[in-house]
Design an enzyme around this catalytic site. Structure first.
Site, PDB file in Angstrom:
ATOM      1  N   GLU A 486       0.867  -1.223  -0.344  1.00  0.00           N
ATOM      2  CA  GLU A 486       0.382   0.083   0.200  1.00  0.00           C
ATOM      3  C   GLU A 486       0.554   1.647  -0.269  1.00  0.00           C
ATOM      4  O   GLU A 486       0.820   2.422  -0.255  1.00  0.00           O
ATOM      5  CB  GLU A 486      -1.068   0.224   1.001  1.00  0.00           C
ATOM      6  CG  GLU A 486      -1.726   1.467   1.336  1.00  0.00           C
ATOM      7  CD  GLU A 486      -2.806   1.362   0.171  1.00  0.00           C
ATOM      8  OE1 GLU A 486      -2.719   0.430  -1.091  1.00  0.00           O
ATOM      9  OE2 GLU A 486      -3.982   2.362   0.202  1.00  0.00           O
ATOM     10  N   THR A 597     -11.757   8.519 -12.569  1.00  0.00           N
ATOM     11  CA  THR A 597     -10.543   8.376 -12.005  1.00  0.00           C
ATOM     12  C   THR A 597     -10.798   6.817 -12.042  1.00  0.00           C
ATOM     13  O   THR A 597     -10.115   6.574 -11.035  1.00  0.00           O
ATOM     14  CB  THR A 597      -9.933   9.203 -10.254  1.00  0.00           C
ATOM     15  OG1 THR A 597      -9.599   8.641 -10.323  1.00  0.00           O
ATOM     16  CG2 THR A 597     -11.631   9.102 -10.247  1.00  0.00           C
TER      17      THR A 597
HETATM   18  C1  DMJ Z   1      -9.844   3.560  -6.391  1.00  0.00           C
HETATM   19  O1  DMJ Z   1     -11.882   3.872  -6.413  1.00  0.00           O
HETATM   20  C2  DMJ Z   1     -10.044   4.562  -7.844  1.00  0.00           C
HETATM   21  O2  DMJ Z   1      -9.055   4.689  -8.804  1.00  0.00           O
HETATM   22  C3  DMJ Z   1      -9.851   6.043  -7.150  1.00  0.00           C
HETATM   23  O3  DMJ Z   1      -9.382   7.337  -7.652  1.00  0.00           O
HETATM   24  C4  DMJ Z   1      -8.548   5.981  -5.922  1.00  0.00           C
HETATM   25  N1  DMJ Z   1      -9.195   3.944  -5.344  1.00  0.00           N
HETATM   26  C5  DMJ Z   1      -9.033   4.005  -5.645  1.00  0.00           C
HETATM   27  C6  DMJ Z   1      -8.162   2.706  -6.530  1.00  0.00           C
HETATM   28  O4  DMJ Z   1      -7.137   1.971  -6.199  1.00  0.00           O
END
Ligand code: DMJ
Length: 620
Positions: A486, A597
């Site tokens: 992580e 995202t």
């Molecule tokens: C996802 O939900 C998206 O990429 C978000 O921007 C960050 N966390 C997770 C993936 O790790």
């Protein structure tokens, strides 16, 4: 003979003498009076019995096959009552025994006939195949849905808008057989993740692949919104898993309801649900996805009702009441969250003609542009009541912008002693030499930024993207499982390695693979496919279980334990980026599609050529 007079129950009327009555009128009258009382007594006992029977008899609508023997043991009852099948406990009339017997016989015949028919139907059903039965159930369901639609025509259709110009979704099959084999393997992994969720977690937000049941987290509030279905739709479509896509679409049509009393994360619901639904709409053209996206957006709008217009992090979908997480710098809103609503909201205005969405996010942009920027950077916390920055912590948020501020490079990017480029976090005037798995997306971001930059900058940004991809690959390669932790450090002789136990987990995150894919698209350097394949194999080896895919708690342990969660973003992002990595470039070309995202592709809108409702030329 006396003719009993019909008496009202109060019995106040004096009885009359019939012709030829006794010559002893007084005695006769007395006798008549006592007879009358006896008669009255019998009559009232009779009525009481009728009422008693009415209340104590079973409800024959629930017990159609009641035992007629009970009537035989109670001849009085059987002589006075009958039950009307199908209408519950109804006393219809009283019969004498003889007429009841006839009734009883016909009732018996009817029950016998019903019974025979039910038996026959059951036998016929058993003779049918599973598919035939499913088809029958489906037809019934469709009929019910049709009836419902007739009663409630639902929201009005939205005005048609021209679809942005995108190349149609090709199947992207690579010419090289070995690459095709890898791509097929990724598709098989998607099938396994989806089928497992379908079987054990359908309708829940996520899946517990070991416990084999549904799972959820607080970002979805107390809801069952089928997050995995919505997040996975476009991946299924792109992979050509059309039966599965249809199944998901049907669930969305019939079950996805945002009127629930659940306090959800505005950011997460935007990127996963609005992004997922819009992408499913643009790919498939199915109106239902657009309608659902707009319905959800309406539920999110109350989150913007703050003194500054900076939205709350959470909103209750039913009441519209918003608030912030307690842990976020004394109830601040989070820049990385409210800064990641733009793409989806602009598309909502484009599709609906409603300027509200566009105006909300443009307001955020204008407000931020006016604010002070310590060292040229935006802090991550902003108080939505006061409009002041919270704790000075700096991380990335410019996901969808093609140009990246120099300040980021100057203040956050460093090289380790071993020559690895990393992105640290600026906290309280000090740069922590630690990089998060999440920050690995920045490799792809720099590559994208290079694409739109002037020549002298383009090479530099592409190089930066390549260096970050390399560092993130090292963070995977230096573990036992070949999966990244992580967060990893660059301190005290450590290079891209996690130190704390609670930073050693891998939860099926996509960011490293995402960067490999962008780097592959821009350079076609085969090492990116190689690295992606290493990650895919490691996931299949260490995270795959019979009930799906699970995160692992320690990537440095040869015997890791599972966290028992199949994250929805594994289907939305990790597997999608892997699939694209082993596909030819004509599948989702970056000139036409931009990924949000959560890896949901939306068509590139050329705002120079489109006038959005509510936009002023200066804002574009
Ligand atoms: C996802 O939900 C998206 O990429 C978000 O921007 C960050 N966390 C997770 C993936 O790790």
């Amino acid at each position: 003979m006396t003719t009993p007079a019909l008496l009202p129950l109060s019995g106040r009327r004096i009885p009359t003498l019939s012709p030829g009555a006794s010559s002893f009128p007084h005695h006769r009258a007395t006798l008549r009076l006592s007879e009358k009382f006896i008669l009255l007594l019998i009559l009232s006992a009779f009525i009481t019995l009728c009422f008693g029977a009415f209340f104590f008899l079973p409800d024959n609508s629930k017990h159609k096959r009641f035992d007629l023997g009970a009537f035989h043991t109670s001849p009085l009852l059987s002589s006075i009552l009958c039950l009307k099948p199908g209408y519950g406990r109804i006393l219809t009339s009283c019969f004498f025994l003889a007429s009841y017997r006839e009734e009883e016989e016909s009732l018996r015949d009817k029950i016998r006939a019903d019974h025979e028919r039910a038996l026959q139907e059951a036998k016929e059903k058993l003779r049918k195949s599973r598919e035939e039965l499913q088809a029958e159930i489906q037809t019934e369901k469709n009929k019910v849905m049709e009836d419902l639609k007739k009663k409630d025509p639902g929201p009005k259709p939205l005005p048609p808008v021209p679809m942005p110009k995108v190349v149609s979704v090709s199947d992207g099959e690579p010419p090289e057989p070995d690459v095709k084999e890898k791509r097929d393997k990724i598709r098989e992994m998607m099938k396994h993740a989806w089928d497992s969720y379908r079987q054990y977690g359908w309708g829940h937000n996520e899946l517990k692949p070991l416990a084999k049941k549904g799972h959820s987290t607080n970002i979805f509030g107390n809801s069952q919104l089928g997050a995995t279905i919505v997040d996975a739709l476009d991946t299924l479509y792109i992979m050509g898993l059309h039966e599965e896509f249809k199944d998901g679409q049907e669930w969305v049509e019939q079950n996805l309801d945002f009127g629930v009393n659940a306090e959800v994360s505005v950011f997460e619901v935007n990127i996963r649900f609005i992004g997922g639904l819009l992408a499913a709409y643009y790919l498939s053209g199915q109106e239902v996805f657009k309608l659902k996206a707009v319905q959800l957006a309406e539920k999110l709008l109350p989150a913007f009702n703050t003194p500054t217009g900076i939205p709350w992090a959470m909103v209750n979908l039913k009441s519209g009441v918003g608030r912030n997480w307690g842990w976020a710098s004394a109830g601040s809103s989070i820049l990385a969250e409210f800064g990641t609503l733009h793409m989806e909201f602009v598309h909502l205005t484009y599709l609906t003609g409603n300027p509200a969405y566009y105006q909300k996010v443009m307001h955020i942009r204008k407000l931020l542009a006016k604010m002070d920027r310590p060292n040229g950077l935006y802090p991550n916390y902003l108080n939505p009541r006061t409009g002041r920055w919270g704790q000075r912590k700096y991380i990335f948020w410019f996901r969808e912008q093609k140009t990246v501020g120099l300040a980021i490079e100057r203040h956050l990017i460093r090289k380790s002693n071993g020559g690895l480029t990393f992105i640290g976090e600026w906290k309280n005037g000090h740069l922590e030499r630690k990089m998060g798995h999440l920050a690995c997306f920045a490799g792809g971001m720099f590559a994208l930024g290079a694409d739109g930059s002037p020549d002298d900058k383009a090479g530099h940004y592409l190089q930066l993207g390549a260096e970050i991809a390399h560092t993130c690959h090292e963070s995977y390669d230096r573990t036992v499982l070949k999966l990244g932790p992580e967060a990893f450090k660059f301190d005290s002789g450590l290079e891209a390695v996690a130190v704390r136990q609670n930073e050693k987990y891998y939860i099926l995150r996509p960011e490293v693979i995402e960067t490999y894919w962008y780097m592959w698209r821009f350079t076609h350097d085969p090492k990116y496919r190689q690295w992606g394949w290493e990650a895919a194999q490691a996931i299949d080896k260490y995270c795959r279980v019979s009930g799906g895919f699970s995160g692992v708690k320690d990537v440095y342990s040869s015997n890791p334990t599972y966290d028992d969660v199949q994250q929805s973003f594994f289907l939305a992002e990790t597997l999608k980026y892997l699939y694209l990595l082993f596909s030819s470039d004509d599948l989702m070309p970056l000139e036409s599609w931009v990924f949000n995202t959560e890896a949901h592709p939306l068509p590139v809108l050329h705002l120079g050529n489109i006038t959005l409702p509510g936009s002023e030329p200066a804002q574009r």
